[in-house]
Design an enzyme around this catalytic site. Structure first.
Site, short mmCIF file in Angstrom:
data_model
loop_
_atom_site.label_atom_id
_atom_site.label_comp_id
_atom_site.label_asym_id
_atom_site.label_seq_id
_atom_site.Cartn_x
_atom_site.Cartn_y
_atom_site.Cartn_z
N LYS A 68 -7.37 -0.14 14.63
CA LYS A 68 -7.85 0.92 13.37
C LYS A 68 -8.74 1.87 13.97
CE LYS A 68 -5.87 -1.85 9.80
NZ LYS A 68 -6.19 -2.39 8.34
N GLU A 102 -4.47 4.43 1.08
CA GLU A 102 -4.98 3.20 0.38
C GLU A 102 -6.35 3.47 -0.19
OE1 GLU A 102 -4.77 -0.08 2.97
OE2 GLU A 102 -5.87 -1.44 1.43
N ASP A 139 -11.90 -0.88 7.85
CA ASP A 139 -10.79 -0.62 7.05
C ASP A 139 -10.16 0.67 6.64
OD1 ASP A 139 -8.00 -1.44 6.70
OD2 ASP A 139 -8.76 -2.68 5.07
N ARG A 166 0.84 -1.25 -0.02
CA ARG A 166 -0.15 -0.12 -0.18
C ARG A 166 0.85 1.23 -0.04
NH1 ARG A 166 -4.06 -3.04 -1.74
NH2 ARG A 166 -4.59 -4.50 -0.32
N GLU A 218 -6.06 -12.04 8.21
CA GLU A 218 -5.80 -12.09 6.79
C GLU A 218 -4.93 -13.51 6.80
OE1 GLU A 218 -4.81 -8.16 5.45
OE2 GLU A 218 -7.13 -7.80 5.42
C1 BDP Z 1 -5.52 -3.59 4.63
C2 BDP Z 1 -4.76 -3.64 3.50
C3 BDP Z 1 -3.74 -4.64 3.72
C4 BDP Z 1 -3.23 -4.64 5.15
C5 BDP Z 1 -4.23 -4.86 6.02
C6 BDP Z 1 -3.63 -4.60 7.54
O1 BDP Z 1 -5.40 -3.62 2.27
O2 BDP Z 1 -2.78 -4.54 2.89
O3 BDP Z 1 -2.14 -5.72 5.37
O4 BDP Z 1 -5.10 -4.01 5.84
O5 BDP Z 1 -3.82 -3.56 8.10
O6 BDP Z 1 -6.10 -2.19 4.81
O7 BDP Z 1 -3.19 -5.75 8.13
#
Ligand code: BDP
Length: 685
Positions: free
Chosen positions: A345, A378, A350, A153, A277
């Site tokens: 966050k 991003e 996100d 990103r 993820e």
């Molecule tokens: C998302 C992004 C990804 C990040 C993830 C994170 O798309 O690339 O790895 O968050 O914060 O916003 O872990």
């Protein structure tokens, strides 16, 4: 013939040299630190202890301070002790002399930068009294940089750490410029690598490079931290598992941490993305986030290190993604070791252009929470769109959680002023890269700047920060400052309008997150990565109904929950975040929802065009290179705004079956074409 060719070549070389010299003077590489060095340095009075941080402060003053003598004093007098160790007091008058006092050299360096900032912004005319302490103790940039020098990103070139190159004098000078920029805005930590961390970050050759970086950053009072992969004991250490309750695993981490502190005695600690993820984590072994975090905390504690454990977790399940962090973390409240912070966050999904605050703020009462903001854009046009993020972050800081009654803002909860905290911190995902202007877009520098200034003092207004930045980066000319500041302050709302107004979210192209793809639906891929999961458009209406019993809205305290739950009292900026709303629903303007949506998109487009006109008028105030660069970027933004509008309205129209209520210019896109061009070329497994 030959000689004229030589002549021509020489002329070309001469012009190239001449112009490149001129250009390099205003290519954005100096960021907001553009003051000219003074010809006759002023006197700087200090007790020379040889401390490197102190000497940096002295050097800054000798180079840039234009007033009378400055005295730098380390003191533990009572009024100084009342400040935090990084705080400072500036007193005096630029004509008769100024004294900067702090209990530490770091405080003197921050005070120095503050004084120099006042000078550039024209506020050192009369007498000066400034007393400051940072609101958060840890003010950290998170670099999502990989060892192959790519940046996840990242939109401004390859990694500034230049892992793949020799750390020669050019690279060291780059590290130094980075550190100086951070020190000038009050940042004191940096996580060097991607949260999607490779186990190799802890390997000996890389730690050698990390040490070099830490050595350069140390005098600037910046600590180095690393993101670690939870599976490192197995993947790097060759152990049969990485179970946090295994004795061998715990021993492995202790050994690794010890090795780290031998090389970097003031190492800051670890940032961890686990069971998120697809990354490994304690749940792979039937353990909890607390088991995992505490194991690392135990290894770091003897050295004063900390763990920043991320709450960005969600799994393909029936549960709304927006609810999942609370479901996983709230039951663990109170179970984390004292040197653990949970990094959350700002929003529950996100880094969208607009989200309500994450309900973990306020709910988790026994654990220090560290907000994570995203400086890299991003989801906000990356390095092509001019979007000043301070207004978004202020909205977040000022959000009232109501958990301790009215006036329980996110800022006061996290900075320890409302509920005392053992540790306080804030993180920002960096937007830096090897591009000559560091951030890709000259105005993206403002977001790096604003993150630092707000991490130091979140009660500054977005306008104050914009003013400071404009004056230092471009010009003090009042007309310029006023017009550019207005544009910056409106820019985030504009982006929301042309991308995702009224609470819409995550309708981006699912991989690159740059453009609109509300239609994307990839068979077999995770539904919670698909835009349709979020917008839920159908023949009746649009929006994600989180107002149902058991819905995400119930994770918020009274009276927010009740207010947001009710369609009639839910603020329109969150309408489609919390509700599935009929197309003919009457909005506050009197228009039906479909029409309102159409007008928002169009206003967004018109506003960007207005920014283009404003910027064109700024030509007399700006050097040619930066002027043209920003002008070109605005052109892209203007094009993209129309792309967003066409894509979203043409697509949603297939559900609403209503006409667009104003005369539109011929759309530059056709829906079938948009869909065809957006088909992913590759699909993640
Ligand atoms: C998302 C992004 C990804 C990040 C993830 C994170 O798309 O690339 O790895 O968050 O914060 O916003 O872990």
């Amino acid at each position: 013939m030959k000689s004229s060719r030589i002549k021509l070549t020489l002329t070309v070389i001469f012009f190239a040299l001449f112009t490149s010299f001129k250009i390099s003077a205003e290519d954005g590489s100096r960021l907001w630190l553009r003051a000219d060095t003074v010809i006759t340095p002023s006197e700087v009075i200090y007790r020379d202890t040889g401390d490197e941080t102190l000497l940096l402060a002295v050097e800054e003053l000798r180079r840039y301070w234009k007033g009378h003598a400055v005295r730098l004093v380390i003191s533990d007098a009572r009024d100084i002790r009342a400040l935090t160790s990084e705080g400072f007091l500036i007193e005096g008058d630029s004509r008769s002399g100024v004294t900067i006092t702090s209990s530490t050299e770091a405080g003197l360096l921050y005070g120095t930068h503050h004084l120099l900032r006042l000078q550039v912004t024209g506020e050192t005319g009369g007498s000066i009294t400034v007393k400051e302490s940072p609101k958060y103790a840890l003010r950290i940039l998170n670099h999502w940089d990989n060892q192959d020098d790519s940046v996840e990103r990242g939109y401004a070139g390859s990694s500034i750490w230049q892992w793949q190159s020799e750390q020669d004098s050019t690279v060291i000078a780059l590290y130094r410029n980075y550190a100086r920029a951070n020190a000038s805005i009050g940042l004191n930590g940096t996580v060097l690598n991607n949260v999607n961390a490779s186990p190799l970050i802890l390997s000996a050759p890389i730690l050698k490079k990390v040490k070099t970086i830490a050595d350069v950053l140390r005098p600037y009072h910046i600590k180095v931290y690393l993101s670690v992969n939870f599976d490192s004991p197995a993947a790097l250490g060759g152990l049969p598992s990485s179970d946090p309750l295994s004795k061998d695993v715990r021993q492995w981490w202790k050994g690794k941490v010890k090795e780290l502190y031998t090389v970097i005695p003031d190492f800051g600690g670890f940032l961890v993305k686990a069971n998120s993820e697809g990354l490994p984590g304690p749940q792979d072994f039937g353990r909890t986030h607390a088991d995992g975090a505490n194991m690392l905390a135990e290894a770091l504690a003897p050295f004063g290190g900390i763990v920043m454990w991320r709450a960005f977790v969600y799994n393909p399940s029936d549960e709304d993604r927006a609810k999942q962090a609370v479901l996983e973390f709230l039951p663990l409240d109170g179970q984390f070791s004292p040197n653990v912070l949970i990094q959350v966050k700002n929003g529950p999904v996100d880094f969208q252009p607009r989200e309500p605050f994450s309900p973990l703020f306020g709910l988790m009462k026994e654990t220090p929470l560290m907000p994570e903001l995203q400086i890299t854009q991003e989801y906000l046009g990356q390095s092509n769109h001019l979007v000043y993020l301070a207004t978004m972050w202020k909205e977040f800081f000022e959000s009232d959680t109501y958990v301790k009654g009215e006036g329980s803002s996110v800022a006061e909860i996290t900075d320890g002023s409302l509920v005392p905290q053992k540790l306080t911190g804030i993180a920002g995902v960096a937007n830096t890269g090897m591009d000559v202007n560091w951030c890709g877009h000259h105005f993206a520098q403002a977001n790096w700047y604003a993150f630092g200034r707000l991490a130091w003092n979140h009660s500054l207004t977005a306008e104050e920060v914009a003013d400071e930045w404009i004056k230092q980066t471009f010009s003090n000319e009042p007309d310029f400052v006023a017009q550019v500041s207005t544009l910056m302050l409106e820019s985030r709302e504009t982006a929301v309008r042309y991308m995702m107004p009224l609470g819409l979210h995550h309708i981006f192209a699912w991989e690159h997150h740059y453009g609109p793809e509300p239609w994307t639906d990839i068979p077999g891929a995770r539904t919670d990565w698909m835009p349709s999961y979020y917008h839920r458009a159908d023949a009746e209406g649009i929006g994600f109904d989180r107002s149902i019993s058991g819905g995400a809205v119930e994770q918020y305290a009274t009276p927010l929950c009740e207010k947001w739950k009710d369609l009639a009292t839910c603020p329109e900026k969150f309408l489609l975040w919390f509700h599935h709303v009929p197309w003919d629903y009457r909005t506050k303007s009197g228009k039906i929802l479909w029409d309102e949506l159409c007008y928002h998109y169009d206003e967004g487009v018109q506003e960007v065009r207005e920014y283009q006109r404003t910027w064109d008028k700024m030509e007399p105030y700006v050097d040619a290179e930066r002027f043209r660069h920003v002008q070109a970027k605005l052109k892209i933004q203007s094009h993209d705004a129309v792309w967003w509008k066409d894509a979203c309205l043409l697509y949603f129209q297939t559900f609403s079956r209503r006409i667009i209520p104003y005369e539109i210019e011929r759309p530059i896109y056709d829906l079938d074409e948009l869909i065809e061009n957006s088909r992913p070329k590759t699909v993640k497994p």
